[in-house]
Design a protein around this motif. Structure first.
Motif, PDB file in Angstrom:
ATOM      1  N   ALA A 241       0.833  -1.199   0.000  1.00 61.36           N
ATOM      2  CA  ALA A 241       0.000   0.000   0.000  1.00 61.36           C
ATOM      3  C   ALA A 241       0.870   1.253   0.000  1.00 61.36           C
ATOM      4  N   THR A 242       1.955   1.257   0.772  1.00 58.41           N
ATOM      5  CA  THR A 242       2.856   2.414   0.741  1.00 58.41           C
ATOM      6  C   THR A 242       3.564   2.506  -0.600  1.00 58.41           C
ATOM      7  N   LEU A 243       3.831   1.363  -1.229  1.00 59.57           N
ATOM      8  CA  LEU A 243       4.358   1.378  -2.586  1.00 59.57           C
ATOM      9  C   LEU A 243       3.367   2.076  -3.515  1.00 59.57           C
ATOM     10  N   ALA A 244       2.084   1.739  -3.364  1.00 65.75           N
ATOM     11  CA  ALA A 244       1.041   2.345  -4.193  1.00 65.75           C
ATOM     12  C   ALA A 244       0.894   3.836  -3.907  1.00 65.75           C
ATOM     13  N   VAL A 245       1.103   4.262  -2.651  1.00 66.34           N
ATOM     14  CA  VAL A 245       0.990   5.680  -2.304  1.00 66.34           C
ATOM     15  C   VAL A 245       1.950   6.517  -3.146  1.00 66.34           C
ATOM     16  N   GLY A 246       3.171   6.029  -3.320  1.00 70.22           N
ATOM     17  CA  GLY A 246       4.142   6.750  -4.145  1.00 70.22           C
ATOM     18  C   GLY A 246       3.688   6.849  -5.583  1.00 70.22           C
ATOM     19  N   VAL A 247       3.099   5.778  -6.079  1.00 74.02           N
ATOM     20  CA  VAL A 247       2.629   5.794  -7.463  1.00 74.02           C
ATOM     21  C   VAL A 247       1.412   6.704  -7.605  1.00 74.02           C
ATOM     22  N   ILE A 248       0.529   6.693  -6.598  1.00 74.19           N
ATOM     23  CA  ILE A 248      -0.652   7.558  -6.640  1.00 74.19           C
ATOM     24  C   ILE A 248      -0.249   9.031  -6.619  1.00 74.19           C
ATOM     25  N   ALA A 249       0.877   9.350  -5.972  1.00 72.44           N
ATOM     26  CA  ALA A 249       1.343  10.743  -5.933  1.00 72.44           C
ATOM     27  C   ALA A 249       1.918  11.194  -7.273  1.00 72.44           C
ATOM     28  N   ARG A 250       2.225  10.252  -8.144  1.00 72.99           N
ATOM     29  CA  ARG A 250       2.866  10.616  -9.415  1.00 72.99           C
ATOM     30  C   ARG A 250       2.015  11.526 -10.296  1.00 72.99           C
ATOM     31  N   PRO A 251       0.689  11.326 -10.427  1.00 68.87           N
ATOM     32  CA  PRO A 251      -0.079  12.272 -11.246  1.00 68.87           C
ATOM     33  C   PRO A 251       0.001  13.704 -10.761  1.00 68.87           C
ATOM     34  N   LEU A 252       0.023  13.900  -9.413  1.00 62.00           N
ATOM     35  CA  LEU A 252       0.150  15.264  -8.893  1.00 62.00           C
ATOM     36  C   LEU A 252       1.490  15.863  -9.315  1.00 62.00           C
ATOM     37  N   GLY A 253       2.563  15.069  -9.202  1.00 61.53           N
ATOM     38  CA  GLY A 253       3.854  15.549  -9.674  1.00 61.53           C
ATOM     39  C   GLY A 253       3.831  15.857 -11.157  1.00 61.53           C
ATOM     40  N   GLY A 254       3.131  15.000 -11.928  1.00 59.90           N
ATOM     41  CA  GLY A 254       3.021  15.242 -13.362  1.00 59.90           C
ATOM     42  C   GLY A 254       2.225  16.489 -13.685  1.00 59.90           C
ATOM     43  N   ILE A 255       1.154  16.751 -12.913  1.00 57.53           N
ATOM     44  CA  ILE A 255       0.332  17.944 -13.147  1.00 57.53           C
ATOM     45  C   ILE A 255       1.132  19.213 -12.883  1.00 57.53           C
ATOM     46  N   VAL A 256       1.820  19.249 -11.735  1.00 51.86           N
ATOM     47  CA  VAL A 256       2.610  20.432 -11.378  1.00 51.86           C
ATOM     48  C   VAL A 256       3.740  20.640 -12.392  1.00 51.86           C
ATOM     49  N   ALA A 257       4.457  19.565 -12.697  1.00 52.17           N
ATOM     50  CA  ALA A 257       5.564  19.673 -13.646  1.00 52.17           C
ATOM     51  C   ALA A 257       5.063  20.011 -15.038  1.00 52.17           C
TER      52      ALA A 257
END
Length: 488
Positions: A70-86
């Motif tokens: 689940a913590t592995l998935a948390v990092g992946v779930i955060a990726r779209p936010l990083g992609g949106i900002v970037a």
């Protein structure tokens, strides 16, 4: 005897500089993404091997495994936010600045994971710290891929976008090779007790050195002429994400779909398989070795598939591979349950290098070709990262739950993977394929009629200024005569 004029000499130097600049771009794409994915995949390997014990000592083994994934998935779930900002910043100010920031963020987060006390030392604060650092890793990874992919593809010749873009993709194989290799070495030079106590931290701490090397390479790269021309035009979108969602929903949905099966099979093999082997066959080292071998081969298979897609098209290569993924899950688990583990590397090579890489190699170019320059960073990042969450990031956790729901059998997992393959085939059939349909057409011309897209006549003053800026050349006018000088 003809004496070279300052203009012709500078032009010759400029051409040499352009060639050198393209090599530097490819080196930056490879080195930067290698380090980013090294850090990101370290977590996946550690989640499969030690985090369920070090940070999640739950009442049941299944609870610890699910919490770790689940913590592995948390990092992946955060990726779209990083992609949106970037994507927002990258479409407005440029790709390079975001790539430098993402590399720094990933290095800091990974190093701190290597220093984080375990649950036994500080209790639930260890879990909180791990989740926060994993989120930072996710934000960084979300920012990285889109910028690196665009930097390599936007600098590439029109007929070689698949091959150039594959240098960003190679970074995934190289990063996985380094990550699994680091754990392989540490596991084999230490006892199980030493590895569990402190040995798992060593690969995370090595990140600081690798990031320093990556920054040195990446700081010497400029944005591509197409983007510099677009930025100089004054037509930069104020809100690229809003523009993307209003006018480019179809390619966005296509790119999300293209990620589903490809990323799912990758996480299934490189993360969940390690846990499955440990629990079912009592052997996780064989899985790590097989993944490491496939990662090494990926350094060559990934650019091969990118090169092939430049010649026959992205669609035919990818659709064939998606269909193969739909079958591969059934073959994989049949082998894992009863096959000789000495042959596991062959099975993993089949799934990763012959099937997964056929999709992943051309993907940077194919994604970039779906969007015009003014929303390209936002489009490729958002599509890639949302597809990653839905396809790969949740895969290890879903696989663990499906295994339990299926009475400790893996066939629900195989069926789930087949379902994702069908969705990806539909997306591939709906995608544009300029490598086959408009071979040799520049990225700028693929979207000449798009809202906000800017085109430049080849040889125009603005186009030449952008080209010169990318090559490190500034153009000056003296007494009505243009001259060029190369800057360092």
């Amino acid at each position: 005897m003809t004496t070279p004029t300052p203009t012709t000499a500078a032009a010759a130097a400029g051409r040499t500089s352009v060639v050198h600049g393209k090599k530097r771009v490819l080196a930056s794409a490879f080195a930067g993404t290698t380090i980013e994915w090294y850090d990101f995949y370290l977590y996946g390997t550690a989640a499969a091997l030690v985090f369920n014990v070090q940070f999640f000592p739950m009442a049941t083994e299944l609870g610890g495994i699910v919490a770790s994934f689940a913590t592995l998935a948390v990092g992946v779930i955060a990726r779209p936010l990083g992609g949106i900002v970037a994507g927002h910043l990258g479409d407005r100010i440029g790709r390079k600045a975001l790539l430098v920031a993402s590399l720094l963020l990933m290095g800091v987060a990974s190093t701190l994971i290597g220093l984080l006390p375990t649950y036994e030392v500080i209790g639930w604060w260890a879990v909180v710290g791990l989740v926060v650092l994993r989120i930072l890793q996710g934000l960084s990874a979300g920012a990285e891929w889109g910028g690196s992919a665009l930097l390599s593809v936007e600098h590439s010749p029109a007929r070689h976008r698949g091959f150039f873009g594959s240098f960003t993709q190679i970074g995934s194989s190289a990063g996985m090779l380094l990550a699994t290799g680091a754990f392989f070495v540490v596991q084999h030079i230490m006892s199980e007790e030493q590895f569990a106590a402190y040995g798992w931290r060593i690969p995370f701490l090595l990140s600081a050195l690798l990031v320093a090397v990556g920054l040195w390479i990446r700081l010497g790269v400029a944005d591509a002429p197409e983007f510099l021309e677009h930025r100089a035009s004054g037509n930069v979108a104020a809100a690229p994400l809003r523009e993307l969602l209003l006018h480019h929903r179809r390619p966005l949905l296509v790119t999300i779909g293209l990620r589903l099966a490809q990323n799912a099979v990758y996480y299934l093999v490189t993360v969940y398989m390690l846990t499955y082997l440990r629990d079912v066959r009592g052997d996780s080292a064989s899985g790590v070795t097989a993944v490491m071998i496939a990662s090494a081969i990926g350094l060559f298979s990934t650019p091969f598939w990118g090169w092939l897609s430049d010649r026959v098209g992205r669609k035919v290569v990818s659709v064939t591979a998606y269909a193969a993924i739909g079958v591969f899950g059934w073959v994989l688990f049949a082998f894992l349950d009863a096959g000789p583990l000495a042959l596991l590397p062959l099975v993993v090579v089949l799934g990763i290098n012959l099937v997964h890489d056929a999709i992943y190699g051309p993907q940077a170019a194919w994604f970039a070709e779906q969007f015009p320059v003014h929303v390209r960073y936002s489009g490729v990042s958002f599509g890639y990262q949302v597809g990653t969450v839905l396809g790969g990031g949740l895969m290890p956790m879903i696989a663990a739950l499906l295994f339990a729901a299926g009475g400790n059998t893996p066939w629900l997992i195989a069926g789930y993977l087949s379902g994702l393959s069908v969705l990806s085939v539909v997306a591939a059939l709906a995608a544009k394929d300029p490598a086959r349909e408009q071979r040799g057409t520049e990225l700028t011309d693929l979207h000449a009629g798009s809202t906000g897209a800017v085109t430049a006549r080849p040889g125009s003053a603005r186009a030449e200024t952008a080209r010169a800026a990318a090559a490190g050349i500034t153009t000056e006018t003296t007494a009505g005569t243009p001259t060029e000088r190369t800057t360092v």
